[in-house]
Motif scaffolding. Structure first.
Motif, mmCIF file in Angstrom:
data_model
loop_
_atom_site.group_PDB
_atom_site.id
_atom_site.type_symbol
_atom_site.label_atom_id
_atom_site.label_comp_id
_atom_site.label_asym_id
_atom_site.label_seq_id
_atom_site.Cartn_x
_atom_site.Cartn_y
_atom_site.Cartn_z
ATOM 1 N N PRO A 1 40.083 37.289 49.757
ATOM 2 C CA PRO A 1 41.323 37.136 48.986
ATOM 3 C C PRO A 1 41.056 37.232 47.486
ATOM 4 C CG PRO A 1 40.555 34.994 49.715
ATOM 5 C CD PRO A 1 39.647 36.021 50.353
ATOM 6 N N SER A 2 42.039 37.684 46.731
ATOM 7 C CA SER A 2 41.863 37.670 45.283
ATOM 8 C C SER A 2 41.946 36.215 44.806
ATOM 9 C CB SER A 2 42.875 38.563 44.578
ATOM 10 O OG SER A 2 44.180 38.195 44.858
ATOM 11 N N ILE A 3 41.305 35.974 43.681
ATOM 12 C CA ILE A 3 41.142 34.617 43.161
ATOM 13 C C ILE A 3 41.897 34.458 41.848
ATOM 14 C CG2 ILE A 3 39.429 33.052 42.114
ATOM 15 C CD1 ILE A 3 37.475 33.926 44.267
ATOM 16 N N PHE A 4 42.508 33.302 41.698
ATOM 17 C CA PHE A 4 43.193 32.911 40.470
ATOM 18 C C PHE A 4 42.333 31.870 39.773
ATOM 19 C CE2 PHE A 4 46.299 29.672 38.740
ATOM 20 C CZ PHE A 4 46.583 30.361 37.573
ATOM 21 N N PHE B 1 42.770 36.809 37.158
ATOM 22 C CA PHE B 1 42.959 37.182 38.558
ATOM 23 C C PHE B 1 41.827 38.129 38.900
ATOM 24 C CE2 PHE B 1 47.093 36.109 36.839
ATOM 25 C CZ PHE B 1 47.622 35.285 37.811
ATOM 26 N N VAL B 2 41.024 37.755 39.893
ATOM 27 C CA VAL B 2 39.861 38.550 40.283
ATOM 28 C C VAL B 2 40.157 39.186 41.639
ATOM 29 C CG1 VAL B 2 37.365 38.535 40.642
ATOM 30 C CG2 VAL B 2 38.407 36.856 39.087
ATOM 31 N N GLU C 1 32.112 30.073 53.269
ATOM 32 C CA GLU C 1 32.581 28.747 52.863
ATOM 33 C C GLU C 1 33.655 28.860 51.782
ATOM 34 O OE1 GLU C 1 30.947 24.572 50.887
ATOM 35 O OE2 GLU C 1 29.530 26.197 51.261
ATOM 36 N N LEU C 2 33.428 29.722 50.794
ATOM 37 C CA LEU C 2 34.405 29.895 49.715
ATOM 38 C C LEU C 2 35.719 30.436 50.271
ATOM 39 C CD1 LEU C 2 35.282 29.942 46.778
ATOM 40 C CD2 LEU C 2 34.127 32.158 46.538
ATOM 41 N N LYS C 3 35.652 31.445 51.110
ATOM 42 C CA LYS C 3 36.871 32.029 51.685
ATOM 43 C C LYS C 3 37.642 30.982 52.496
ATOM 44 C CE LYS C 3 38.677 35.728 54.560
ATOM 45 N NZ LYS C 3 38.386 36.923 55.351
ATOM 46 N N GLU C 4 36.927 30.204 53.298
ATOM 47 C CA GLU C 4 37.565 29.179 54.129
ATOM 48 C C GLU C 4 38.312 28.155 53.270
ATOM 49 O OE1 GLU C 4 35.734 25.587 56.616
ATOM 50 O OE2 GLU C 4 35.220 27.546 57.480
ATOM 51 N N LYS C 5 37.673 27.691 52.203
ATOM 52 C CA LYS C 5 38.303 26.705 51.323
ATOM 53 C C LYS C 5 39.517 27.294 50.610
ATOM 54 C CE LYS C 5 34.349 23.725 50.577
ATOM 55 N NZ LYS C 5 33.465 23.083 49.612
ATOM 56 N N LEU C 6 39.400 28.529 50.139
ATOM 57 C CA LEU C 6 40.520 29.170 49.457
ATOM 58 C C LEU C 6 41.695 29.365 50.405
ATOM 59 C CD1 LEU C 6 38.612 31.878 47.380
ATOM 60 C CD2 LEU C 6 39.696 29.800 46.494
ATOM 61 N N ARG D 1 41.109 29.277 42.701
ATOM 62 C CA ARG D 1 42.150 29.089 43.703
ATOM 63 C C ARG D 1 42.484 30.439 44.300
ATOM 64 N NH1 ARG D 1 45.684 25.616 39.631
ATOM 65 N NH2 ARG D 1 44.559 23.669 39.786
ATOM 66 N N LYS D 2 43.033 30.420 45.489
ATOM 67 C CA LYS D 2 43.484 31.672 46.089
ATOM 68 C C LYS D 2 44.679 32.174 45.287
ATOM 69 C CE LYS D 2 45.250 33.810 50.264
ATOM 70 N NZ LYS D 2 45.736 33.613 51.623
ATOM 71 N N ASN D 3 44.663 33.462 44.970
ATOM 72 C CA ASN D 3 45.787 34.077 44.268
ATOM 73 C C ASN D 3 46.923 34.244 45.262
ATOM 74 O OD1 ASN D 3 47.527 35.579 42.714
ATOM 75 N ND2 ASN D 3 46.298 37.436 42.802
ATOM 76 N N THR D 4 48.032 33.558 44.998
ATOM 77 C CA THR D 4 49.165 33.636 45.913
ATOM 78 C C THR D 4 50.264 34.549 45.396
ATOM 79 O OG1 THR D 4 50.128 31.657 44.911
ATOM 80 C CG2 THR D 4 48.754 31.337 46.874
ATOM 81 N N SER D 5 50.076 35.117 44.206
ATOM 82 C CA SER D 5 51.078 36.064 43.693
ATOM 83 C C SER D 5 50.664 37.476 44.083
ATOM 84 C CB SER D 5 51.214 35.947 42.175
ATOM 85 O OG SER D 5 50.011 36.305 41.543
ATOM 86 N N ALA D 6 51.630 38.358 44.159
ATOM 87 C CA ALA D 6 51.338 39.750 44.505
ATOM 88 C C ALA D 6 50.525 40.371 43.374
ATOM 89 C CB ALA D 6 52.629 40.520 44.707
ATOM 90 N N GLU D 7 49.688 41.357 43.707
ATOM 91 C CA GLU D 7 48.912 42.047 42.692
ATOM 92 C C GLU D 7 49.873 42.666 41.686
ATOM 93 O OE1 GLU D 7 45.432 45.416 42.536
ATOM 94 O OE2 GLU D 7 45.659 44.184 44.322
#
Length: 129
Positions: free
Chosen positions: A7-10, A57-58, A71-76, A95-101
């Protein structure tokens, strides 16, 4: 090497001296490969102090599957915040980026109801910081 979707990251707060290239280098090093597709930086002003900062936003291509990346993906995916040291003792909150790209940068456009929902959620996240 086995790879996985990621997932992309915020990152809600990054100094104004931090560049897209530096963030890319940190994540590529941590994730053991060239997996950052792009980094979007947006300059903000702290409402309390008036100081400028950035949010980031990464976005990734496929990421090598390791214990750290799993582990990082699971937590996000669970909605958890994760701290990543990039230069001890300094760290970023991830944090997991929850907005659209982001669509066409800077181009004015009409917002849909979905866009407004995403914008309000992003604004709420920023208010918490």
């Amino acid at each position: 090497m086995i790879t996985m979707e990621f997932p992309s990251i915020f990152i809600p707060r990054v100094t104004c001296q931090t560049s897209e290239q530096y963030i890319k280098e940190v994540f590529d090093y941590f994730l053991c490969g060239e997996c950052v597709k792009k980094v979007d930086l947006i300059i903000k002003e702290d409402g309390r102090t008036g100081k400028m900062y950035q949010i980031a936003f990464v976005h990734f291509t496929k990421v090598p599957e390791t214990e750290d990346t799993k582990e990082l993906k699971e937590k996000l995916e669970k909605g958890e915040s994760v701290m990543l040291t990039y230069n001890y003792p300094w760290y970023w909150v991830l944090r997991k980026n929850t907005s659209a790209e982001r669509r066409e940068k800077g181009r004015p456009r009409l917002l849909s109801e979905r866009d407004m929902t995403e914008i309000k959620a992003a604004q709420e996240l920023l208010r918490r910081d």
